[in-house]
Write a protein that holds these residues in place. Structure first.
Motif, short mmCIF file in Angstrom:
data_model
loop_
_atom_site.label_atom_id
_atom_site.label_comp_id
_atom_site.label_asym_id
_atom_site.label_seq_id
_atom_site.Cartn_x
_atom_site.Cartn_y
_atom_site.Cartn_z
N VAL A 88 -22.15 27.30 29.30
CA VAL A 88 -21.49 26.49 28.27
C VAL A 88 -22.43 26.26 27.08
O VAL A 88 -23.49 25.66 27.24
N GLU A 90 -23.15 24.98 22.92
CA GLU A 90 -22.74 23.87 22.06
C GLU A 90 -21.37 24.15 21.49
O GLU A 90 -21.07 25.25 21.04
N GLN A 92 -18.68 24.48 22.95
CA GLN A 92 -17.76 25.02 23.95
C GLN A 92 -17.39 23.91 24.93
O GLN A 92 -17.80 22.76 24.74
N SER A 93 -16.67 24.28 25.96
CA SER A 93 -16.05 23.22 26.74
C SER A 93 -16.09 23.52 28.25
O SER A 93 -16.09 24.68 28.67
N ALA A 108 -22.30 18.07 30.18
CA ALA A 108 -21.69 18.61 28.96
C ALA A 108 -22.24 17.89 27.73
O ALA A 108 -22.61 18.52 26.74
N GLN A 111 -25.61 19.00 26.75
CA GLN A 111 -25.57 20.35 26.21
C GLN A 111 -24.93 20.39 24.82
O GLN A 111 -24.95 21.43 24.17
N ALA A 113 -21.83 20.04 24.44
CA ALA A 113 -20.53 20.66 24.71
C ALA A 113 -19.48 19.57 24.91
O ALA A 113 -19.81 18.40 25.03
N SER A 114 -18.22 19.97 24.94
CA SER A 114 -17.18 18.99 25.20
C SER A 114 -16.65 19.18 26.62
O SER A 114 -16.93 20.19 27.27
N TRP A 115 -15.92 18.19 27.10
CA TRP A 115 -15.35 18.28 28.43
C TRP A 115 -13.90 17.83 28.39
O TRP A 115 -13.50 17.03 27.58
N ASP A 136 -11.92 28.06 24.26
CA ASP A 136 -13.31 27.58 24.28
C ASP A 136 -13.78 27.13 25.67
O ASP A 136 -14.88 26.62 25.81
N ARG A 138 -15.38 27.43 29.11
CA ARG A 138 -16.37 28.35 29.67
C ARG A 138 -16.71 28.10 31.12
O ARG A 138 -17.38 28.91 31.75
#
Lengths: 343, 343
Positions: A88, A90, A92-93, A108, A111, A113-115, A136, A138
């Motif tokens: 995952v 930046e 991404q999800s 997340a 990182q 990232a989103s969740w 998006d 992953r």
């Protein structure tokens, strides 16, 4: 960023600890012997970066095609960290069910990232949305058995979810030794299915920090590039190897704990609690009175720690780890006393 | 992505290992005793997530203002990973000198970040460019003493570099116990200066995986949110605490190894090698014949492992760890034999 908050860790010996799903039994004697032997080993030398002895023992104990299907880590938390870092980026999800293991969200966040949380149905079944692909997305993380519920999604259904996803599906089997099914077979059938395990729960080794991933060998090889070179130390490798050789001990302790779990559910039910059939070493329970926090605090004041959990937009309840019979007797007695005084 | 490749780890006992800067001596006896005692401890319980006993012992041993200035990690590799994850986002950048510790680049690659190498001057001094600010620069890493050179940048100069940078400067003091100066004072003077340490080298505990960060308390608190909750296990915490209490052992072993280091430099010089005065537990040497790889291979064929290192656009050479006198005698003898046969 809100950090992940693990369960309370009071000074040892003062509390009956039923809040972090530790095994109430000390670890297998072979583990203690292995640690003592390793203490006199070449500690001034770097450990085996791949924990080969452990991988062999794990592959053997679990009936895997070979050690190259195993990646050892400093707790399954490290394995989860490696997976999120590896899959995952930046922006991404990742996806997780709700309510489940909050740590995934923290990973997340760290990182960048989103969740996305997909709520369980009322009967703790996974809705179809859990298996839908998204541009998006992953990584999908599924604790199975789940916490706090202790429920399990059947491997056949997980196979369908994995087949419908475009990204990897990680089945976090931290509690699976207390269940009757697991997803190891799926790993050999679908390269996008991975399984994480820990020695913290069923093997009585929370203090050791040892977990592992089961995945197809080319994925293990790629993830090896991300882990710290020497992520497991010499002593924990020796201990974890001995734990894998202690399958009889494991079967015996799991059987005992599962009997106690069954009794907990019955007695909690008699006190008016609703419980969900658990496939893990804890029981999730809610009471019609809704006095979960008060019960938690009453128990804590009496030196018994259980886990009060509150999930926004969902509800709250108590997650009680399966302890020894004596510990559970004490806990149930105090809950009964509370209810008698407060109803 | 090219993974970081650590030094070779042959089966124990078969080689004289002078390639990964391990301590040739077994660890302090108090450490072995602490591990043996911890083996019978409550391994079924989670460890102290903050390694409090270790932090206290480290603060005491190093004369820090308090334990809240210390963050314990699973090797200083984990501390470095936490720092890069905490300070450097995707598309941002970190800086390191060249040649130095290649792992920093790998950590940037894993993070999707970029790295900038600033070459040392010919005399291993740092050029002014190392302290220049840059918009996307988020972390500067300086191994001090450096590897492979063993050279040290004086703390007074590091203070100037830190003052001129807008981002944190991490001084990686993995080898500093073998030197006469360190940067701990700078940490109290400037919140952007942080120091990492490891127990792998001077304390003879490479097999244990234990390192730590010294930084101002508010930074330690923030980085704590990034680390895995239980990143250090119960046994290594006990062992590392005992190591910190073994300062007399440390002083004695460091003194012995530094005498051997001095002798290595003299004898290598007599064989025509150029060496750099080392402040670490290894000696970097180059020979006018340029036969570094051949010497490495000759030694390896004779069961002596040293580190052959080749730095593109810079050159190659041999990094020889300081071993026991007997190990070094054997190594020097074989090098002499090679040179006699090949000149």
């Amino acid at each position: 960023m809100k950090p992940y908050a693990p369960g309370e860790q009071p000074p040892p010996g003062k509390f009956i600890k039923l809040n972090t799903n530790e095994n109430p039994f000390p670890p297998p004697p072979a583990v203690v012997a292995a640690i003592t032997a390793a203490a006199s080993g070449p500690l001034n030398r770097y450990p085996d970066p791949m924990a080969t002895s452990f991988r062999r023992a794990a592959a053997d104990a679990l009936g895997l095609p070979g050690p190259e299907w195993v990646l050892a880590g400093n707790g399954s938390d490290e394995i989860l960290t490696i997976l999120v870092r590896g899959f995952v980026g930046e922006g991404q999800s990742l996806r997780l069910p709700y309510p489940s293991y909050i740590l995934y969200r923290t990973l997340a966040d760290i990182q960048g990232a989103s969740w996305e949380q997909v709520p369980f149905a009322d009967d703790w079944q996974l809705p179809a949305a859990f298996g839908e692909s998204r541009e998006d997305l992953r990584l999908v993380l599924l604790p199975n058995p789940n916490s706090p519920s202790g429920t399990i999604v059947p491997p056949a259904q997980i196979k369908e979810i994995a087949d419908s996803l475009d990204c990897p599906l990680v089945v976090d089997e931290a509690y699976v030794d207390f269940a009757n099914e697991n997803c190891l077979d799926l790993v050999t059938q679908n390269e996008r299915v991975m399984v994480t395990r820990t020695l913290s729960k069923s093997y009585g080794l929370a203090g050791l920090r040892f977990g592992f991933l089961v995945a197809q060998p080319h994925i293990v090889a790629e993830l090896t590039k991300i882990k710290d070179s020497y992520n497991c130390d010499m002593i924990s490798i020796a201990a974890a190897t001995a734990a894998m050789h202690s399958q009889d001990w494991l079967a015996e302790k799991v059987a005992a704990l599962n009997v106690t779990r069954q009794r907990m559910a019955i007695e909690l039910g008699e006190m008016g609690f609703e419980t969900v059939p658990s496939h893990a070493n804890f029981v999730w329970c809610t009471h019609p009175s809704g006095q979960h926090k008060a019960i938690y605090e009453y128990l804590k004041a009496n030196q018994i720690l259980v886990r009060y959990m509150e999930f926004p937009e969902w509800g709250d309840g108590l997650r009680i780890s399966v302890g020894t019979d004596e510990q559970i007797d004490a806990c149930l007695l105090m809950i009964r006393r509370f209810l008698n005084q407060n109803s």
